[in-house]
Design an enzyme around this catalytic site. Structure first.
Site, PDB file in Angstrom:
ATOM      1  N   TRP A  89       0.798  -1.222   0.000  1.00  0.00           N
ATOM      2  CA  TRP A  89       0.000   0.000   0.000  1.00  0.00           C
ATOM      3  C   TRP A  89       0.840   1.287   0.000  1.00  0.00           C
ATOM      4  CZ3 TRP A  89      -5.056  -0.968  -0.882  1.00  0.00           C
ATOM      5  CH2 TRP A  89      -5.501  -2.266  -0.615  1.00  0.00           C
ATOM      6  N   LYS A 125      -6.287  -0.729  -4.973  1.00  0.00           N
ATOM      7  CA  LYS A 125      -7.048   0.510  -5.092  1.00  0.00           C
ATOM      8  C   LYS A 125      -6.269   1.476  -5.965  1.00  0.00           C
ATOM      9  CE  LYS A 125     -10.067   0.889  -1.020  1.00  0.00           C
ATOM     10  NZ  LYS A 125     -10.427   1.732   0.145  1.00  0.00           N
ATOM     11  N   ASP A 342     -34.007  -1.903 -15.392  1.00  0.00           N
ATOM     12  CA  ASP A 342     -34.717  -1.333 -14.252  1.00  0.00           C
ATOM     13  C   ASP A 342     -34.895   0.171 -14.414  1.00  0.00           C
ATOM     14  OD1 ASP A 342     -35.572  -1.232 -11.323  1.00  0.00           O
ATOM     15  OD2 ASP A 342     -33.812   0.086 -11.317  1.00  0.00           O
ATOM     16  N   GLU A 403     -38.670  -1.881 -17.789  1.00  0.00           N
ATOM     17  CA  GLU A 403     -39.564  -1.616 -16.666  1.00  0.00           C
ATOM     18  C   GLU A 403     -40.061  -0.176 -16.803  1.00  0.00           C
ATOM     19  OE1 GLU A 403     -39.646  -1.633 -11.779  1.00  0.00           O
ATOM     20  OE2 GLU A 403     -38.154  -0.517 -12.905  1.00  0.00           O
TER      21      GLU A 403
END
Length: 694
Positions: A89, A125, A342, A403
C-alpha cells in the site's frame, strides 16, 4: 401532415399506429440523436461493439507475458498511482501517466520469476491526488471483484480485488434458442434458501434450477447480481457495476449457474440497473475523481431524491463507454441471454416519474417540449442496438425488457423503423389492479369489464410481460396475492389434515384463476417471482437495523412444496400445469385475445386466443349449467386445463372424460358459433378443438 412529409425512417411506425403521425419529425429527431452516436463510434471506435469492448482494456488486465495493465478514467485528478497488497500500500510507487482524455494508465511488469506482480484475489485501489492536494483512494471503476471485509476488521467498506483465477470456468453449453413464449421466473440468489441466511450461486444451481425447470419456466431473471454494498437495497444501489455480488460466491460460481441453466434449456436474463447508482463514495462511483460529475450529472440534476442515488449523464462519451461496456461484459463473460432494464420510467423523463401521472395522451410523451430526457432515450436506443448487433454477430437472440410504467409509445418497436428497440415492457398496471381488487373490493364488486380492459390494454404490436405480482408485491409493507387472500389462516389451516375453511378455499381457487387469466390475456410473455407460484406464506424483508438484522424473512421456504400434508403443493402443481399446457398449445406471444363476454351479473369473462377458448367464472357462489359460450371456430372442444381439478386443490366438479362441447352454427356474442358448458363457481377452463389435441 401528408405521407410525403413523413420522415422516411419512421414511415413504418405510422402504418402500425396512425396516431403517431403528428409526431413523426420529433420521433425522427430522437432517433437521430442515437444515430449520431453510432456514427461517432463507427468513425472513432470501429463501431458500437468495438466501443463496448472497452471493458477489455479499462480496469485491470493480465497480458500474455504476465504483465498487468491498468487504465482508469479520472479527469479531475492531477496524479494517480496503483496501490495494494502487492506493494504494501505504498503511495510513491507505480505512478500512473495521464492522457489528454483524462485516463490514467500503467503497465506493471511481472515478478522476476515471471509470475504476475499482483496475486489473484489480492486487494488493490487507485490512489488519486485532487487539484486541492487532497488524496483519496477508490475502488477501480471497472473492477471485476469486490468483497466486504470480515466483521472483525470493523471496516464496512468494500475491497477491490484483482480477479485472475488459474482455473477459469469454461462454458460447456450453448445459449438455448429463443422459445416461442417467454415464461420468466424472477429470482434472487440470496433469498433462494429455506434457511435464514444468504444463499449462494452454487446452492441456487443445485437446488433451485431443477425446481424452475420442473415448473415449466424457460427463462430466469436474476436480481441483485451486480455488486451492492447494502444488501437490503435488493440490489438496486449498485456500487461496482462490473463485479458480481460476492455475497453469493465467485464469478466462476455464477458462470456455472448460467451454464447449468443453459444445459437445462433455461435462458438467463440479468436485472440491469443503469437508471441510477449508489451515492456511496467509499465503495462506488460517486465523487470518484473528486467531482460529482465524473459519470453523473452535476448538482441537483444528478440526484434522485426519492431513491437517494446518483443519476448518470447519458450525454457524456465516457459514461456511454462505461454503460455500454457493462452490457457487453455480461454478455461476453457470463453468457447472459438478455436484460431487464430497471427504472426505465425514471430514465425517460426529466421528472423521473415523480409526482407525474400519464393519461396516455401522446403529447405527454412526443411533444417537442415534453419532459423527456432525450439523452437517456438515446442511450436506451444504443443499448438495444448493441443487443441487436450482438445477436447478429453471435448467432443468438438477446432479449431486452423495459420496466416502464408510463406507456411511452414506440418503446417496444424495432429501432430500424424508428422505435426504441425493446422486445417487451412490463405490464405494471396488472399487479396494481389485482392488489386494489383484493384490498378494496368484495368478490361481488369485482368489475369484469375493468379486469378485462386492464389485462388487454396495451399498445398494438408492442409486446408486454404480464404478471400478477413480482418482487415489489413480496416486500415488507405490501402483501403477496396469497397473503391478501389467506393471511388470516395461512399459518393454521394449510394442512390437508385440517378442515378446508372458506377463506383457504377461496384463496386457493382465486389464486389459480388470477394467474391463469393474467397469463392468457395480459401479455405476450409471463413472469412470476420465486415462491409466489405456491403461495409463499411470508413477505420479504432483508436484514436491517429495523428488524435486528434478521434473515428470518429474507428467504423462500421451498421446503413447503415438499410436504405432502400442506396445501401449497396444489398451487405449485397448478402453476406447473399452466406452464406445461401453454408450452404445448402456445397462447402467449400470439395475437391479442378477442374478449367475447364480460358479464357483470354472472361474473364471467370469456375470450379466445390462438384458437383456444378461456372461460372464467369469478362468481363466489353461482355455478352455471349449459352456459352458452360464443366461439369462432366450429368443431368439437375439450378441456385442456381446469383450475377445479382435485390435484390442484379444486373440487373435481367436472367429469372431464365425458366433457365434449359441440358447436352450434348460430351466432352468439359476435362469434360464428356457440357451445354450452358447465362452469362451476371460482373456476377457470381452457378449451381446445379436439383436432388440436394429441
Amino acid at each position: 401532415m401528408t405521407e410525403a412529409k413523413v420522415p422516411e425512417e419512421v414511415k413504418e411506425l405510422i402504418k402500425i399506429d396512425p396516431y403517431l403521425e403528428p409526431f413523426t419529425e420529433e420521433l425522427a429527431d430522437r432517433c437521430y440523436l442515437a444515430d449520431r452516436w453510432l456514427d461517432s463510434f463507427n468513425e472513432h471506435e470501429g463501431g458500437l461493439l468495438k466501443f463496448a469492448d472497452s471493458y477489455q482494456y479499462m480496469g485491470l488486465h493480465l497480458n500474455n507475458d504476465n504483465s498487468i495493465t491498468y487504465k482508469e478514467y479520472a479527469p479531475n485528478a492531477t496524479a494517480a498511482c496503483l496501490i495494494g497488497d502487492f506493494n504494501d500500500w505504498k503511495h510513491d510507487e507505480y505512478i500512473m501517466s495521464k492522457s489528454s482524455t483524462g485516463k490514467f494508465s500503467i503497465t506493471l511488469p511481472p515478478k522476476s520469476n515471471g509470475e504476475p506482480l499482483i496475486n489473484h484475489d489480492s486487494r488493490v485501489k487507485i490512489f488519486l491526488t485532487l487539484p486541492n492536494g487532497e488524496k483519496v483512494a477508490r475502488l477501480p471503476a471497472y473492477i471485476h471483484r469486490a468483497t466486504q471485509p470480515p466483521a472483525e476488521y470493523n471496516n464496512p467498506s468494500y475491497e477491490a480485488r484483482f480477479w485472475n483465477p488459474t482455473d477459469k470456468y469454461k462454458f460447456k453449453n450453448k445459449r438455448p434458442n429463443l422459445p416461442h413464449s417467454l415464461k420468466i421466473y424472477e429470482a434472487h440468489v440470496g433469498i433462494s434458501t429455506p434457511e435464514p441466511k444468504i444463499g449462494t450461486y452454487n446452492e441456487f444451481t443445485d437446488n433451485i434450477l431443477p425446481i424452475i425447470k420442473d415448473l415449466g419456466y424457460n427463462t430466469i431473471q436474476l436480481m441483485s447480481i451486480m455488486e451492492h454494498a447494502y444488501y437490503a437495497s435488493f440490489g438496486y444501489q449498485i456500487t461496482s457495476f462490473f463485479a458480481v455480488s460476492s455475497r453469493f460466491g465467485t464469478p466462476e460460481d455464477l458462470k456455472r449457474l448460467i451454464d447449468t441453466a443453459h444445459g437445462l434449456g433455461l435462458r438467463v436474463l440479468l436485472d440491469m440497473v443503469h437508471s441510477h447508482a449508489s451515492k456511496n463514495v467509499d465503495d462506488g462511483l460517486n465523487m470518484f475523481d473528486g467531482t460529482d460529475y465524473c459519470y453523473f450529472h452535476s448538482g441537483g440534476k444528478g440526484n434522485h431524491d426519492q431513491w437517494d442515488s446518483r443519476l448518470f449523464n447519458y450525454g457524456k462519451y465516457e459514461t456511454l463507454r462505461f454503460l455500454l461496456s457493462n452490457l457487453k461484459y455480461y454478455l461476453d463473460e457470463f453468457q447472459f441471454d438478455g436484460f431487464r432494464f430497471d427504472g426505465v420510467t425514471s430514465m425517460l423523463y426529466t421528472h423521473h416519474g415523480i409526482g407525474s401521472g400519464f393519461s396516455g395522451d401522446y403529447n405527454e410523451y412526443l411533444n417537442p417540449f415534453a419532459p423527456v430526457d432525450k439523452e437517456a432515450l438515446a442511450y436506451l436506443m444504443l443499448a438495444n442496438d448493441l443487443c441487436s448487433q450482438y445477436s447478429d454477430e453471435n448467432n443468438c437472440t438477446i432479449t431486452t425488457i423495459a420496466e416502464d410504467v408510463s406507456g411511452y409509445p414506440t418503446l417496444c418497436l424495432p429501432r430500424k423503423i424508428g422505435g426504441v428497440g425493446f422486445d417487451y415492457r412490463l405490464a405494471m398496471s396488472i399487479p396494481d389492479m389485482w392488489i386494489k381488487l383484493l384490498k378494496h373490493k368484495s368478490d361481488d364488486e369485482w368489475d369484469m369489464g375493468n379486469i378485462s380492459h386492464t389485462l388487454s390494454n396495451r399498445r398494438y404490436k408492442e409486446k408486454c410481460v404480464a404478471y400478477c405480482e413480482s418482487h415489489d408485491q413480496a416486500l415488507v409493507g405490501d402483501k403477496t396475492l396469497a397473503f391478501w387472500l389467506m393471511d388470516a389462516e395461512m399459518y393454521t389451516h394449510m394442512s390437508v389434515l385440517s378442515p378446508l375453511t372458506l377463506t383457504v378455499d377461496r384463496g386457493i381457487q382465486l389464486h389459480k384463476m388470477i394467474r391463469l387469466i393474467t397469463q392468457a390475456l395480459g401479455g405476450e410473455a409471463y413472469l412470476n417471482f420465486e415462491g409466489n407460484e405456491f403461495g409463499h406464506p411470508e413477505w420479504l424483508d432483508f436484514p436491517r437495523i429495523g428488524n435486528g438484522q434478521s434473515y428470518h424473512y429474507a428467504r423462500r421456504q421451498f421446503n413447503l412444496i415438499k410436504d405432502d400434508l400442506l396445501r401449497y403443493k396444489f398451487l405449485y402443481q397448478f402453476d406447473k400445469a399452466m406452464n406445461e399446457t401453454e408450452s404445448k398449445f402456445n397462447w402467449l406471444n400470439t395475437e391479442p385475445a378477442y374478449v367475447s363476454l364480460k358479464h357483470e351479473g354472472d361474473k364471467l369473462v370469456v375470450f379466445e386466443r390462438a384458437n383456444k377458448v378461456f372461460i372464467f367464472n369469478f362468481h363466489p357462489t353461482n355455478s352455471y349449467t349449459d352456459y352458452r359460450i360464443g366461439v369462432n371456430n366450429a368443431g368439437t372442444y375439450r378441456i385442456i386445463l381446469n383450475t377445479d381439478r382435485v390435484k390442484y386443490g379444486g373440487h373435481g366438479l367436472i367429469d372431464e372424460e365425458k366433457s365434449e362441447f359441440f358447436t352450434v352454427n348460430s351466432e352468439w356474442n359476435n362469434r360464428n358459433n356457440y357451445i354450452q358448458v358447465y362452469i362451476p363457481s371460482r373456476t377457470g377452463l381452457v378449451l381446445a378443438l379436439k383436432s388440436e389435441i394429441n
